[in-house]
Motif scaffolding. Structure first.
Motif, short mmCIF file in Angstrom:
data_model
loop_
_atom_site.label_atom_id
_atom_site.label_comp_id
_atom_site.label_asym_id
_atom_site.label_seq_id
_atom_site.Cartn_x
_atom_site.Cartn_y
_atom_site.Cartn_z
N TYR A 4 -3.95 -18.26 22.88
CA TYR A 4 -4.31 -18.43 24.28
C TYR A 4 -3.38 -17.62 25.18
O TYR A 4 -3.82 -17.03 26.18
CB TYR A 4 -4.27 -19.90 24.68
CG TYR A 4 -5.30 -20.77 23.99
CD1 TYR A 4 -6.34 -20.22 23.25
CD2 TYR A 4 -5.22 -22.17 24.07
CE1 TYR A 4 -7.28 -21.02 22.61
CE2 TYR A 4 -6.16 -22.98 23.44
CZ TYR A 4 -7.19 -22.39 22.71
OH TYR A 4 -8.11 -23.18 22.08
N LYS A 9 -3.31 -21.57 17.91
CA LYS A 9 -4.07 -21.53 19.16
C LYS A 9 -3.20 -21.34 20.39
O LYS A 9 -3.60 -20.65 21.34
CB LYS A 9 -4.93 -22.80 19.31
CG LYS A 9 -4.14 -24.09 19.48
CD LYS A 9 -5.11 -25.26 19.67
CE LYS A 9 -4.34 -26.56 19.89
NZ LYS A 9 -5.25 -27.70 20.11
N SER A 48 -6.42 -18.50 13.83
CA SER A 48 -6.50 -19.81 13.22
C SER A 48 -6.15 -20.88 14.26
O SER A 48 -5.34 -20.63 15.15
CB SER A 48 -5.51 -19.90 12.04
OG SER A 48 -5.25 -21.24 11.69
N ARG A 49 -6.74 -22.04 14.12
CA ARG A 49 -6.42 -23.14 15.05
C ARG A 49 -4.93 -23.48 15.04
O ARG A 49 -4.39 -23.98 16.04
CB ARG A 49 -7.23 -24.38 14.67
CG ARG A 49 -8.66 -24.35 15.18
CD ARG A 49 -8.69 -24.41 16.68
NE ARG A 49 -10.03 -24.22 17.22
CZ ARG A 49 -10.32 -24.16 18.50
NH1 ARG A 49 -9.35 -24.25 19.38
NH2 ARG A 49 -11.56 -23.98 18.92
N SER A 80 -8.21 -18.85 6.19
CA SER A 80 -9.34 -19.42 6.93
C SER A 80 -10.63 -18.67 6.61
O SER A 80 -10.71 -17.44 6.79
CB SER A 80 -9.07 -19.35 8.44
OG SER A 80 -10.23 -19.58 9.18
N TRP A 115 -21.86 -22.98 17.00
CA TRP A 115 -20.55 -22.34 17.00
C TRP A 115 -20.60 -20.93 16.42
O TRP A 115 -20.19 -19.96 17.06
CB TRP A 115 -19.56 -23.21 16.21
CG TRP A 115 -18.15 -22.72 16.28
CD1 TRP A 115 -17.45 -22.41 17.42
CD2 TRP A 115 -17.27 -22.48 15.20
NE1 TRP A 115 -16.17 -22.01 17.10
CE2 TRP A 115 -16.04 -22.04 15.74
CE3 TRP A 115 -17.38 -22.60 13.82
CZ2 TRP A 115 -14.94 -21.73 14.95
CZ3 TRP A 115 -16.28 -22.30 13.04
CH2 TRP A 115 -15.08 -21.87 13.59
N ASP A 175 -12.67 -18.51 21.38
CA ASP A 175 -13.65 -19.59 21.16
C ASP A 175 -13.35 -20.91 21.86
O ASP A 175 -14.15 -21.83 21.79
CB ASP A 175 -13.88 -19.83 19.67
CG ASP A 175 -12.68 -20.49 18.97
OD1 ASP A 175 -11.72 -20.86 19.66
OD2 ASP A 175 -12.71 -20.61 17.75
N LYS A 176 -12.27 -20.99 22.61
CA LYS A 176 -12.06 -22.21 23.41
C LYS A 176 -13.08 -22.30 24.54
O LYS A 176 -13.25 -23.33 25.16
CB LYS A 176 -10.64 -22.24 23.99
CG LYS A 176 -10.37 -21.20 25.06
CD LYS A 176 -8.97 -21.37 25.63
CE LYS A 176 -8.68 -20.34 26.71
NZ LYS A 176 -7.34 -20.52 27.32
#
Length: 298
Positions: free
Chosen positions: A17, A13, A9-10, A67, A42, A33-34
């Motif tokens: 990462y 992030k 989920s954002r 999500s 997308w 997906d970054k």
């Protein structure tokens, strides 16, 4: 090189990462997906990434569970019979993944080595074990007394916070030159006359810890293994300064706890005026410190 897709989920992030970087360091090829190019479709990018992945790592949290995109990614991975390796960051495990083992990372740490070892065995690929002598220290400082770090970050936004940071950095730099004159910064209380390592690994670890927490990298270097001399002590001092640690408040007590392992206990002070008890385990080689493998804060 096995390809790993990271589903998250954002809201998570930053952790995702960090996890992607750790997966890469362990020898996996990671897609997250970054890295989608601006203007590309997308979901088509995500579909293609899952199709070509060997496994999917799922960062589980309440936000991820709610999500739609995360659910679609998991369902697509299941349909394509991809191996799934969940990590639980917050909340509880997903019902849809209830039959799978997961790594519990609710302390905010990266997964233990056993998580990567399990993944490499199942995927049939060699595991690269990155050498990071400070991983245990960084992991602990990353979640160290969240209220303390929160107060410090708020202070940074104020003028007085900026002044405190400058004062702390000046103190660290001064201590590196072994010119300690500030009576409020504790110095090595274990043995003020020790300048040369002895044949006792516990004593050397204690003197290393005390020297580092006084900011004296010149002294700490004498208790560091040859391959990391000039780098390890400086890096530990920098990490402590970044966490807002200003010095040592107690004598450092160390004991041999395993083959080439020494565990030390100490009390440290913070810029905010608070303190914490720290237990730290070092790897040793020829009675000298070669890395920080575990740190616990009480």
């Amino acid at each position: 090189m096995k390809k790993i897709f990271v589903s998250y989920s954002r809201a998570d992030k930053d952790y995702a990462y960090r996890l992607a970087d750790d997966l890469t360091a362990h020898g996996f090829s990671v897609w997250i997906d970054k890295r989608i190019e601006h203007g590309s479709d997308w979901f088509d990018e995500i579909q293609q990434a899952i199709y070509h992945a060997d496994a999917v790592v799922v960062v589980m949290s309440p936000e991820a569970e709610n999500s739609d995109w995360c659910r679609k990614e998991i369902l697509l991975a299941m349909r394509e019979k991809k191996a799934l390796y969940p990590v639980l960051l917050r909340g509880k495990e997903f019902a849809i993944l209830i039959d799978l083992q997961f790594a519990d990372v609710r302390n905010g740490h990266l997964p233990q080595e056993s998580y990567y070892e399990h993944m490499s065995r199942q995927l049939g690929t060699p595991l690269k074990k990155p050498f990071d002598p400070l991983r245990g220290l960084r992991e602990s400082l990353g979640s160290l007394t969240k209220s303390t770090r929160g107060c410090f970050l708020v202070a940074v936004g104020l003028a007085i916070g900026a002044i405190c940071v400058i004062v702390a950095l000046v103190a660290v730099i001064s201590n590196i030159d072994n010119q300690l004159s500030d009576p409020f910064v504790p110095v090595n209380t274990n043995n003020n006359n020790v300048n040369v390592p002895v044949g006792n690994p516990a004593q050397n670890a204690a003197d290393f810890a005390a020297a580092v927490l006084s900011g004296n990298t010149t002294l700490a270097d004498q208790y560091t293994c040859d391959s990391l001399r000039g780098t390890l002590a400086f890096a530990v001092v920098a990490d402590y300064a970044n966490a807002g640690v200003t010095g040592l408040l107690s004598q450092t007590v160390c004991n041999v706890t395993g083959t080439n392992l020494v565990t030390c206990q100490m009390t440290v002070a913070f810029l905010t005026g608070t303190s914490a008890n720290v237990q730290q385990t070092y790897t040793m080689q020829n009675n000298l410190v070669c890395g920080v493998v575990n740190t616990q804060v009480f």
